[in-house]
Design an enzyme around this catalytic site. Structure first.
Site, PDB file in Angstrom:
ATOM      1  N   SER A 147       0.851  -1.177   0.000  1.00  0.00           N
ATOM      2  CA  SER A 147       0.000   0.000   0.000  1.00  0.00           C
ATOM      3  C   SER A 147       0.892   1.234   0.000  1.00  0.00           C
ATOM      4  O   SER A 147       1.929   1.256  -0.659  1.00  0.00           O
ATOM      5  CB  SER A 147      -0.927  -0.031   1.217  1.00  0.00           C
ATOM      6  N   VAL A 437      -6.677   4.445  10.525  1.00  0.00           N
ATOM      7  CA  VAL A 437      -5.472   4.573   9.699  1.00  0.00           C
ATOM      8  C   VAL A 437      -5.814   4.944   8.258  1.00  0.00           C
ATOM      9  O   VAL A 437      -6.955   4.854   7.833  1.00  0.00           O
ATOM     10  CB  VAL A 437      -4.638   3.276   9.729  1.00  0.00           C
ATOM     11  N   GLU A 438      -4.786   5.348   7.513  1.00  0.00           N
ATOM     12  CA  GLU A 438      -4.894   5.784   6.113  1.00  0.00           C
ATOM     13  C   GLU A 438      -5.962   6.860   5.944  1.00  0.00           C
ATOM     14  O   GLU A 438      -6.740   6.850   4.987  1.00  0.00           O
ATOM     15  CB  GLU A 438      -5.154   4.594   5.179  1.00  0.00           C
ATOM     16  N   GLY A 439      -5.988   7.812   6.859  1.00  0.00           N
ATOM     17  CA  GLY A 439      -6.965   8.883   6.826  1.00  0.00           C
ATOM     18  C   GLY A 439      -8.104   8.594   7.771  1.00  0.00           C
ATOM     19  O   GLY A 439      -8.965   7.759   7.478  1.00  0.00           O
TER      20      GLY A 439
END
Length: 754
Positions: A147, A437-439
């Site tokens: 990712s 996570v990831e925003g």
């Protein structure tokens, strides 16, 4: 005529707009330019062209990708004991780490030319989804290198020298990557980071070279405790002008080997008792040469653009895959348990209070997996889907939480008591991780989906803003005159379109020739027009203040998300041959989605600060946008999609066990295995659940049959004529044992269809 219009009408509007609409910051501009628009732009237009959606090719695994899923992926799951990982060892076994490296799990997105597997986005998603049903810790370990991180950034932006050196090492696991972005001061606001790099001269491998002296303190970094190369985001400064005249160069991404002097890994974090590697990393006066900047010195200061570009792809695959796996596992195991567990001499699946959450599980597993597939199809076309990736990350993880809550409610005490056989709690504990996570989801919902979507997906908004930012007054006025009046024409057409479709209940809204699903297309066309008009009213009345009205922005993002997810469900139904048995769950998903769209539009209109605009929009209420009695699907609709196949055919002492007639099945149809049909009590349910959590003998289930009158059913429901269906689960089902084989004396174990 145009010149007269420009002088008399456009010029004062241009001056007003310059004061109302805010200028885009560099960070906002880079985020907007990092992605592209796709189907969400059609939904935002108010008049979607359905042929564009239906022309998208359904994603499909290649023979090589299917072989990897059936071979190494299953073998990995057989090696995993998730209870031992999370409660005894606090780590994956050494044999699993070795297997991940040698089989190429860390190089799925790296091209074959650089030693990777070169898999499609769909294959990447399928693999993550498969592993997630067995172990969140293992799934995250595989997920992160594929990712947002060094592999993706080097592949997209790296120099040829960086690609030749690093990508083969990352693909075969000689180097393990992590990416450091979050720090104590900077979470969602990356511009607040204080991690710094200063251009200076220093010693590298015995020579004095121009480089960067770094100081950083990052936290919550997945794989930081074990990584050998750290992708680092920091603010780059050049106080001595060694690179040029600019002192504050901006956010930059560089590669930092973790064996350099000054790099330190802190005490390991324990993220929600899920034992994947995560921890802080710090660096003090760490020196690296300039060629360690990802992309080389030319990419100094372009780190934010790089991160947003990479996130547009990775955010649409990793966490949505895990979320869809959790939803499917919740649906399947809840259906099996509701069939077996009895109270008051009835399977609990007979009770309406149980049928209601099971209906919602069926709708969510069908629609969200459809959205996952559609998103992967777009990514495999080479698109950078920044807004759609945000939609997927947000709603897959939110609905993951809702699905697990429903599953826990139905399982009750069985799911509360922890132990190696509890197949829900590991995913339940991991829910906050996916949401954060990831925003973080709050930021994604409130600022990103509509904030970026309104500018990028709107037919004219970005052109208006770019015209206003043009420094030359004459060019600015000319460009604004063109874009503004095009916007006016669009809004006028949308106004009449929205009113007309509302007055007629969407009966004459455009729809493709889609058989029984055509009314759902028409309703989506209706709501698309209402949404486009509401967005223009919000722009007109709020101007630049709209981005600070986060509750309005969040609701508008919810509507766009619902329309995208329902579009994907329609696309799935079409791709799978318009299976009649799946139609009730499609209709139920649409009814629930339209209810949420109505509610969000109500709340947006009620909170518009300009009351004249609210009164004008109130006419849409009178025209049927929020007509009484239409806010919630009828109970009859719930009953039709109540997933009675979750509990399978009910034994009846007078009539025996009802059996399905042999017929061609849809991709969503399965029945409970013979062992679960015949075996009463919790033991049979445990067998079903064991497989849903990872399969027989600690391994994942195998692919089952697709024909005949005996197969598997978990999360499903009953359509007309007693046909049973079941939205696709997270992993394929175990075939029934062959007669005369060594396994013939064991009941088959229910799995989930792939």
């Amino acid at each position: 005529m145009t010149g007269l219009r420009s002088k008399l009408l456009t010029k004062p509007i241009h001056a007003w707009a310059k004061g109302v609409l805010p200028a885009l910051s560099q960070t906002e501009s880079e985020a907007l330019n990092a992605g592209e628009v796709w189907w969400e732009a059609e939904l935002f237009s108010g008049n979607p062209d359905w042929s564009k959606l239906l022309d998208v090719k359904a994603p499909k695994l290649t023979a090589e990708e299917q072989a990897f899923l059936d071979g190494p992926c299953r073998a990995l799951c057989r090696m995993i004991d998730d209870w031992r990982i999370n409660h005894d060892d606090a780590d994956l076994p050494d044999a699993v780490w070795t297997f991940l490296r040698t089989q190429g799990f860390f190089g799925m997105i790296i091209p074959k030319s650089h030693g990777g597997l070169g898999f499609s986005a769909f294959a990447h998603s399928e693999i993550i989804r498969f592993i997630s049903t067995r172990s969140v810790a293992a799934a995250v370990t595989v997920m992160v290198p594929n990712s947002l991180g060094p592999g993706e950034l080097i592949h997209r932006f790296g120099t040829e020298a960086q690609k030749e050196y690093w990508l083969p090492r990352l693909a075969d696991g000689r180097d393990l990557p992590a990416f450091g972005l979050t720090s104590a001061e900077a979470g969602s606001d990356a511009s607040a980071m204080v991690d710094e790099g200063v251009i200076c001269k220093g010693e590298w491998q015995g020579e004095e070279v121009l480089g960067i002296r770094l100081n950083w303190a990052k936290r919550y970094i997945t794989l930081a405790p074990v990584c050998t190369v750290l992708g680092l985001a920091f603010k780059l400064r050049d106080p001595d002008g060694l690179l040029g005249k600019t002192e504050d160069i901006g956010i930059t991404c560089a590669l930092v080997p973790t064996d350099l002097e000054g790099v330190e890994t802190g005490r390991r974090h324990l993220p929600s008792s899920t034992m994947f590697m995560n921890g802080p990393t710090t660096g003090k006066d760490v020196f690296i040469p300039l060629d360690h900047i990802i992309g080389g010195p030319d990419y100094a200061g372009r780190g934010w653009m790089m991160l947003m570009s990479a996130l547009a792809a990775g955010r649409g695959i990793s966490l949505p895959s895990m979320g869809c796996a959790a939803i499917a596992l919740s649906a399947h195991t809840t259906g099996a348990y509701a069939r077996i567990r009895q109270q008051f001499n009835l399977p609990i699946g007979e009770f309406g209070g149980i049928q209601e959450p099971m209906a919602q599980l069926a709708a969510d597993v069908y629609a969200m997996d459809a959205a996952r597939r559609l998103t992967c199809a777009g990514l495999d076309e080479g698109r950078a889907l920044s807004v759609i990736s945000a939609i997927m990350k947000l709603h897959a993880t939110y609905r993951m939480r809702e699905a697990l809550n429903h599953a826990m409610d139905v399982h009750s005490g069985k799911a509360v008591i922890d132990g190696p056989s509890n197949y829900l709690l590991p995913l339940y504990r991991a829910v906050p991780i996916g949401i954060t996570v990831e925003g973080a989801n709050i930021v994604t919902r409130s600022l990103i989906i509509f904030g970026q979507g309104a500018i990028r997906a709107h037919p004219h908004m970005l052109d208006n803003m770019m015209a206003l930012q043009e420094p030359d007054p004459e060019k600015s006025l000319a460009a604004f005159d063109k874009s503004f009046w095009a916007h006016v024409g669009h809004t006028t057409r949308t106004l009449f379109r929205a009113w007309g479709r509302a007055l007629t209940g969407g009966r004459f809204a455009p729809a493709p020739e889609a058989g029984a699903a055509a009314p759902i297309y028409r309703q989506l066309s209706r709501w698309s027009a209402a949404y486009a008009l509401t967005a223009d009213v919000a722009f007109l009345t709020l101007g630049g203040a709209l981005k600070r009205k986060e509750m309005i922005s969040g609701r508008m993002g919810d509507i766009l998300s619902e329309m995208y997810i329902l579009s994907a469900a329609l696309k799935r139904w079409e791709d799978e041959g318009r299976q009649e048995a799946d139609l009730p769950v499609l209709r139920y998903a649409a009814a629930e989605g339209f209810k949420r769209i109505q509610s969000a539009l109500d709340e947006v209109i009620a909170n518009l600060p300009a009351r004249w605009a609210a009164l004008g929009a109130a006419g849409l209420h009178l025209a049927g946008i929020a007509a009484p009695g239409r806010r919630r699907p009828a109970d009859r609709g719930r009953e039709r999609a109540d997933l009675r196949a979750f509990r399978g055919p009910r034994p009846d002492h007078r009539q025996g066990v009802r059996r399905l007639q042999p017929r061609r099945r849809s991709a969503a149809q399965r029945m409970l295995c013979q062992g679960c049909r015949d075996g009463p009590g919790d033991e049979a349910a445990a067998r079903c659940a064991q497989d849903a959590a990872g399969g027989a003998e600690g391994g994942p289930p195998q692919r089952g049959r697709t024909g005949g009158d005996r197969g598997h059913a978990g999360a499903g429901g009953r359509g007309r004529g007693g046909r049973r269906f079941h939205p696709r689960g997270a992993v394929p089902a175990v075939p029934e044992p062959r007669q005369g084989s060594g396994a013939a004396d064991k009941p088959a174990i229910c799995g989930m269809t792939g």
